[in-house]
Design a protein around this motif. Structure first.
Motif, PDB file in Angstrom:
ATOM      1  N   LYS A 115       0.808  -1.213   0.000  1.00 29.60           N
ATOM      2  CA  LYS A 115       0.000   0.000   0.000  1.00 29.60           C
ATOM      3  C   LYS A 115       0.849   1.276   0.000  1.00 29.60           C
TER       4      LYS A 115
ATOM      5  N   PRO B 124       2.260 -16.563 -13.011  1.00 31.52           N
ATOM      6  CA  PRO B 124       2.596 -15.296 -12.366  1.00 31.52           C
ATOM      7  C   PRO B 124       1.499 -14.869 -11.389  1.00 31.52           C
ATOM      8  N   TYR B 125       1.895 -14.229 -10.305  1.00 29.76           N
ATOM      9  CA  TYR B 125       0.935 -13.677  -9.354  1.00 29.76           C
ATOM     10  C   TYR B 125       1.191 -12.174  -9.276  1.00 29.76           C
ATOM     11  N   LEU B 126       0.148 -11.391  -9.451  1.00 32.02           N
ATOM     12  CA  LEU B 126       0.280  -9.935  -9.316  1.00 32.02           C
ATOM     13  C   LEU B 126      -0.615  -9.496  -8.172  1.00 32.02           C
ATOM     14  N   GLU B 127      -0.033  -8.891  -7.154  1.00 31.64           N
ATOM     15  CA  GLU B 127      -0.839  -8.429  -6.016  1.00 31.64           C
ATOM     16  C   GLU B 127      -0.571  -6.951  -5.809  1.00 31.64           C
ATOM     17  N   ILE B 128      -1.513  -6.122  -6.192  1.00 31.97           N
ATOM     18  CA  ILE B 128      -1.257  -4.695  -6.257  1.00 31.97           C
ATOM     19  C   ILE B 128      -2.200  -3.945  -5.324  1.00 31.97           C
ATOM     20  N   ALA B 129      -1.637  -3.226  -4.372  1.00 32.00           N
ATOM     21  CA  ALA B 129      -2.467  -2.491  -3.415  1.00 32.00           C
ATOM     22  C   ALA B 129      -2.120  -1.012  -3.407  1.00 32.00           C
ATOM     23  N   ASN B 130      -1.577  -0.516  -4.496  1.00 35.16           N
ATOM     24  CA  ASN B 130      -1.281   0.922  -4.559  1.00 35.16           C
ATOM     25  C   ASN B 130      -1.653   1.411  -5.946  1.00 35.16           C
TER      26      ASN B 130
ATOM     27  N   ALA C 106       0.843   2.341  -8.930  1.00 36.64           N
ATOM     28  CA  ALA C 106       1.711   1.300  -9.484  1.00 36.64           C
ATOM     29  C   ALA C 106       1.435   1.098 -10.960  1.00 36.64           C
TER      30      ALA C 106
ATOM     31  N   VAL D  58       2.179  -2.023 -13.437  1.00 34.24           N
ATOM     32  CA  VAL D  58       2.689  -3.383 -13.462  1.00 34.24           C
ATOM     33  C   VAL D  58       2.255  -4.038 -14.759  1.00 34.24           C
TER      34      VAL D  58
END
Lengths: 462, 250, 482
Positions: free
Chosen positions: C381, C407-413, C416, C418
């Protein structure tokens, strides 16, 4: 008959509920449905409601949503009230053949007169009489109850839903719209089970529309099985518009034969917790499948799309595109698995997931996956997370378009790529309008739920 | 119409414009020439309000309003049009939708009602003819998949649609073949009027054969170092920029 | 001339594993099995201070409660952890004054492997730490490096001589509870390399560790710790081989890297453990935890790996981008043939502001092998303006192998950006035909195309390593095109 139950430990109470109500569960349901219940329950007992420890549900822990005090209708009393009279679908100008379900039970439909000869649209309960061979042959054959405990749960508990059969060579000129309305004065758990068989060279377009008409908490577990036979064309558009207290698990399981062409499109305009599973098995050569989705989330909503595209045979093509816009504190997830079996040569598979994050608190998890066991393939996938393009925004502003309008234009442009894939022109126009309204904030987030006509007037709209 | 006084601007602490002074009166055509990196495109970006650049000093008045205090969209609505050197591709946004929104925003700003659909289509048709733009270009997404020439024509088409008071053409000639250049220049000339002014930013003299300037300015290292009539452009074409560089080397 | 040519031909086409020999050296081993006593024995043999024994016992306690992970796309036969020897060392005292003290057999071994232990004989400026089975036998150029304040020695030595540094950093990047194999390694690790680059120092030569498993039934559990202090730079290379045996051997290593402010670390691996034979018999099980932390602002860590060996590879060199403006890179080529299995990739954890990461992964599968890319890009974040680009390509040679991308994409901002792209394809027949028409054999054409395909990664390797890596690729893919 309505049964109220309090769920604390999940399996424990659900299994008790099953055993207590077994005779009601079985009464009136087709033989094939009843014959799978015990096995399904065993699988459910072993696996339970998936938490985020289960890889396939990594980004959506469903356990808390299946707990609490919930009512389950084991007979179709609720389906016989006049609620469908009050219902106004947001896609009304569409010329469709309408079927209404209430809390998962088949309720009413337009007169059969308009349907071409041989087309059957009825409740699952009636299906055994109207099309015994078809029902016996296909029910439970493509929904993966061994792999997914929620399918197992549905198979154990579901009593009704819609059955559609389109015979050889028949082309339906207008879509069939299955409207499921959740209503009632108590918090409720519902199971719906649909079976759709499109025979050789036939064509069918279906819309699944899910709505909530009272402000209670609803948990819905829907499984739709589709069989697209040789040379058939099938489309399903799943339009989700439910209030924030809704949890829906919606599984669409498609089985394709030679030269068939299918399209699924999950359009999540509004939901509480939505988990959409789309599985497509291309079990013959030269199948084509299009799997699309658009999710627009805000507040505390959560949308999780999970897809499995199985290239079991050679010379098939699949196209997959999911796009999401996350606002406020919304969270989203996408996981897409493309599987190419050994000897499924000359496979083309494309998969893409794009996301826009609009605020500091929005979140997205994306998991595109390729699993390939044949060598003569062209497969690609991509995933992006980003924001609206500053350069494009400046260009719009330099033409006199204000920031907010520019934002809406760009968001709409982003979403349009999915809307464009809709193969029913009037529906495309309708969805286009709805999405634009949604971005403008004009589309009341609780549109068409009669209870909270005023924005923010009800807790469920928060 | 436009008065620029001692304008300084920078990007990431690098000063690009270092004191620009320029006045443009109604109906005039000014050409701004200069070697690469002189600050020509920065000047047009700053005038249009690109937030990438920071104005550190100076003032710009446009029709007696403080231009620098306006948002980019209000500058556009006041009648300032920038033909981008590199028009942006916006996949998914149709030209029709884009232009109708822009035209209506301008009308709203002037207190007019939105244009009706049929009137708008007629307007599109007329303007398309005026600038000889291919009809099917306007059916596509904004600039997406357009060739270089098509993009530039599309800029002039938009200019015709929005009828600005001041048009800034930023290197509109770069990368254009002679036929496209002629089409673009004709479009500009047809829109010429005693109230409408134009600033043509270019590296070469050729465009000025078609769009004849009243004044030519040479921009070098962030300042206008020389101003004269159109003959200056010919001189620059002949002698190149080296003599300017020598003369004004700091 | 003709003889030379034949020799070259032999070398190129004799695609058997070149390093499969076994050296008969007198060994000091302990009995099979893993208990608390065994750990105490290892610690005692190494004459370790008390804090290390505690470190090991704590890890062992945790390991006993853990289960072997099964989430990877691998088919791992059951491993009997009581059937492994956890300590094996050449009998000759490892404290060596000069080259003459090295066991001649051992020296011959390293000569055969092409690893220079003799400083005089070395032309290229590479300092080497050679680890055979459980212990480090020789570290070259130690004195030259010491002049600049650089510490390059075996980790056993560091435990005694630089306890403050070891205590400060060991186990901080990969904790003993991180995963099953990390816990195991923390309990039983026997040797490995330690590097410390002081503030402001640019290491003048490549540092390199060469690992060799020699003894039978042993596992190799080495541990590497690299600390780059503010404004320093180091490039580190790792190579490995093992004898050809019918039974599988376990290798479970840990590499920890700490990069402080503005420090840069480049870590390159050419992994060539014995992959097993054409029928899938034997080979090394390679379960490795590699992780770097970009602790300081503007720090940078770059991982480059060429993975051609091992029967099973389970490895995800990762970067924790904690400092603002820090950069993580991962370049990988993974080649699998015959019955090899690889599940490899990276994790890029963006914590600081303006952090950037780049992932370039090229998989090549042949024979009946399975090759997976698995990666995580996580933007927390608070990680404003994080940027990631990932490109993961797979090339298939043959219709009985598999290539997978997870692939794993974990985006909390929301600031970003990506992007992940992946493609899977086979070599185009038109490309091969074009080469054939120009006179290249199909095998050569494939080699050429594969080398072109992996070039982006190979280019990241230091010169000598790059040449070796290219040769390795050719050998690994031998016989894969029909």
């Amino acid at each position: 008959m309505n049964v109220a139950c309090r769920i604390v430990n999940l399996q424990e109470e659900y299994i008790k509920l099953f055993n207590d109500q077994k005779s009601l569960l079985q009464s009136g349901a087709p033989k094939k449905m009843n014959s799978l219940r015990d096995d399904a329950l065993k699988i459910f007992e072993e696996k339970g409601i998936p938490s985020n420890k289960v890889e396939a549900y990594k980004y959506t822990n469903l356990q808390p949503y299946f707990k609490g005090s919930l009512n389950v209708a084991f007979t179709n009393d609720a389906a016989h009230n006049d609620i469908t009279q009050h219902f106004h679908c947001e896609v009304p100008q569409l010329n469709t053949y309408n079927v209404f379900l209430v809390n998962g039970w088949f309720s009413a439909k337009d007169s059969d007169l308009n349907l071409p000869d041989g087309v059957i649209v009825c409740s699952m309960q009636e299906a055994e009489q109207k099309a015994p061979d078809v029902f016996e042959k296909y029910y439970g054959e493509t929904a993966p109850m061994k792999e997914d405990s929620l399918v197992a749960m549905n198979t154990a508990f579901a009593q009704d839903g819609a059955f559609i059969y389109v015979p050889k060579g028949v082309v339906l000129d207008k879509p069939i719209q299955l409207v499921n309305i959740m209503t009632g004065d108590e918090d409720r758990l519902a199971f719906q089970r649909n079976l759709i068989v499109v025979d050789e060279n036939a064509q069918l377009k279906v819309m699944l529309c899910d709505h909530t008409m009272s402000s209670q908490r609803f948990v819905i577990n829907t499984v739709t099985e589709v069989f697209a036979k040789e040379n058939s064309v099938f489309d399903v558009y799943n339009v989700q518009n439910q209030h924030n207290l809704t949890t829906q698990v919606q599984g669409i399981y498609v089985h394709q034969k030679k030269n068939s062409n299918i399209l699924t499109n999950n359009l999540t305009l509004h939901a509480g917790i939505a988990r959409n599973n789309v599985n497509v098995t291309m079990d013959d050569d030269h199948c084509e499948s299009h799997v699309y989705g658009l999710y627009l989330s805000d507040k505390n909503q959560h949308v999780d799309n999970s897809t499995f595209i199985n290239h079991a045979k050679p010379d098939c093509q699949s196209f997959e595109l999911f796009k999401g816009v996350m606002d406020d504190s919304a969270t989203g997830a996408f996981s897409g698995r493309v599987y190419v079996a050994q000897d499924a040569q000359r496979t083309n598979a494309y998969q893409s997931n794009n996301n826009l994050l609009l605020t500091d608190n929005a979140k997205i998890n994306s998991k595109p996956q390729l699993e390939i066991y044949a060598d003569d393939v062209k497969c690609s996938h991509g995933a992006t997370v980003g924001q609206l393009d500053d350069e494009a925004m400046f260009y719009l502003r330099a033409r006199g378009i204000n920031k907010e309008e520019g934002r809406i234009l760009l968001m709409f442009a982003f979403a349009y790529e999915v809307i464009e894939k809709i193969r029913v022109e009037p529906l495309k126009e309708q969805i286009r309008g709805l999405v634009e309204k949604r971005f403008r904030g004009e589309f009341d987030k609780c549109d068409s739920c009669v209870v909270c006509g005023q924005p923010g007037s009800n807790a469920s709209c928060l | 119409m436009l008065v620029i006084k001692d304008l300084h601007a920078k990007i990431e602490d690098k000063e690009i414009l270092r004191g620009i002074n320029l006045e443009v009166k109604p109906g005039e055509v000014h050409a701004i020439m200069g070697p690469n990196g002189a600050g020509k495109s920065t000047l047009s970006s700053v005038l249009a309000g690109n937030e990438k650049f920071e104005v550190s000093e100076g003032s710009v008045s446009f029709n007696d309003k403080e231009l620098l205090e306006l948002s980019p969209e209000d500058r556009a609505r006041e009648g300032l049009f920038l033909s981008f050197q590199y028009p942006i591709e916006i996949p998914g946004v149709s030209m029709v939708n884009f232009m109708r929104t822009a035209v209506n925003e301008h009308r709203k700003y002037r207190g007019e009602d939105p244009i009706s659909a049929s009137e708008f289509l007629k307007l599109m048709r007329d303007k398309k003819k005026l600038v000889e733009i291919d009809s099917n270009l306007t059916n596509r997404s904004v600039n997406e998949g357009f060739s270089g020439g098509e993009k530039k024509k599309n800029e002039i088409f938009q200019m015709a649609m929005l009828e600005p008071k001041l048009a800034i053409l930023d290197e509109t000639d770069s990368g254009l073949d002679i036929d496209a250049l002629r089409v673009v220049a004709n479009g500009v000339n047809k829109l010429k009027s005693p109230e409408r002014s134009t600033i043509v930013i270019t590296h070469y003299q050729r465009l000025l054969d078609y769009i004849v300037p009243d004044y030519v300015h040479v921009l070098y290292k962030g300042r206008i170092v020389k101003s004269a009539g159109k003959e200056l452009a010919l001189e620059l074409e002949e002698k190149g920029y080296d003599w300017i560089k020598k003369e004004f080397e700091d | 001339m003709a003889e030379d040519q034949n020799k070259i031909l032999d070398e190129v086409t004799g695609g058997e594993y070149k390093y499969g020999f076994y050296t008969d050296i007198e060994m000091d081993t302990i009995p099979k099995g893993l208990t608390e006593d065994v750990i105490r024995m290892i610690s005692a043999k190494k004459n370790e201070p008390e804090y290390m024994l505690e470190f090991r016992l704590k890890a062992f306690e945790k390991w006993q409660k853990m289960e072997m992970p099964d989430w990877a796309h691998l088919n791992i036969p059951e491993i009997d952890f009581q059937d492994i020897i956890y300590y094996a060392a050449p009998k000759k005292k490892p404290q060596l004054e000069s080259m003459d003290d090295v066991d001649p057999e051992l020296r011959a071994t390293f000569d055969k492997l092409g690893i220079p232990l003799d400083e005089q004989k070395i032309l290229s400026g590479v300092a080497v730490d050679a680890v055979i089975d459980s212990v480090s036998v020789k570290t070259t150029f130690k004195e030259t490096l010491a002049e600049k304040g650089i510490i390059f020695c075996s980790i056993s030595e560091a435990v005694h001589e630089f306890p403050d540094l070891v205590k400060k950093y060991l186990g901080t990047v990969v904790t003993d509870s991180d995963n099953f194999f990390a816990a195991l390694n923390s309990a039983v690790f026997t040797d490995g390399s330690f590097v410390y680059i002081p503030k402001g120092v640019r290491c003048p030569m490549e540092l390199s560790t060469y690992f060799r498993i020699n003894a039978m039934n042993t596992g190799q559990f080495e541990r590497t710790l690299i600390v780059a202090d503010d404004d320093s730079y180091v490039s580190y290379l790792e190579g490995c081989t093992a004898p050809q045996r019918d039974e599988n051997q376990l290798h479970a290593a840990i590499v920890e890297i700490v990069a402080n402010e503005r420090a840069e670390v480049k870590y390159s691996t050419v992994q060539n453990w014995y992959p097993g034979d054409k029928e899938g018999k034997g080979g090394i099980y390679n379960f490795v935890t590699k992780r770097a932390i970009c602790k300081g602002d503007y720090s940078k860590v770059s991982w480059t790996q060429v993975e051609t060996g091992s029967a099973i590879t389970w490895k995800y060199p990762s970067c924790i981008l904690q400092g603002d403006h820090s950069v993580g890179e991962f370049y990988s080529v993974a080649v699998t043939n015959n019955y090899q299995q690889a599940d490899t990739g990276t994790k890029m954890i963006h914590l600081g502001k303006n952090t950037r990461s780049l992932i370039v992964s090229k998989g090549v599968s042949a024979g009946k092998s399975q090759n997976s890319y698995r990666g995580l890009v996580k933007v927390s974040k608070r990680a404003d303006n994080a940027r990631n680009f990932s490109q993961c390509d797979s090339l298939l040679l043959g219709d009985r192998c598999g290539a997978h991308t997870f692939p794993y994409l974990e985006i909390a901002n929301n600031s970003a950006k990506v992007e992940h792209e992946a493609t899977t394809s086979k070599i185009g027949e038109d490309q091969i035909f074009y080469c054939n028409q120009r006179g290249l054999s199909t095998e050569d054409a494939v080699g050429l195309i594969v080398n072109g395909y992996v070039k982006e990664v190979i280019n990241q390797l230091p010169m000598e390593f790059a040449v070796e890596a290219q040769k390795l690729l050719q050998i690994s893919l031998e016989g894969s095109v029909g």
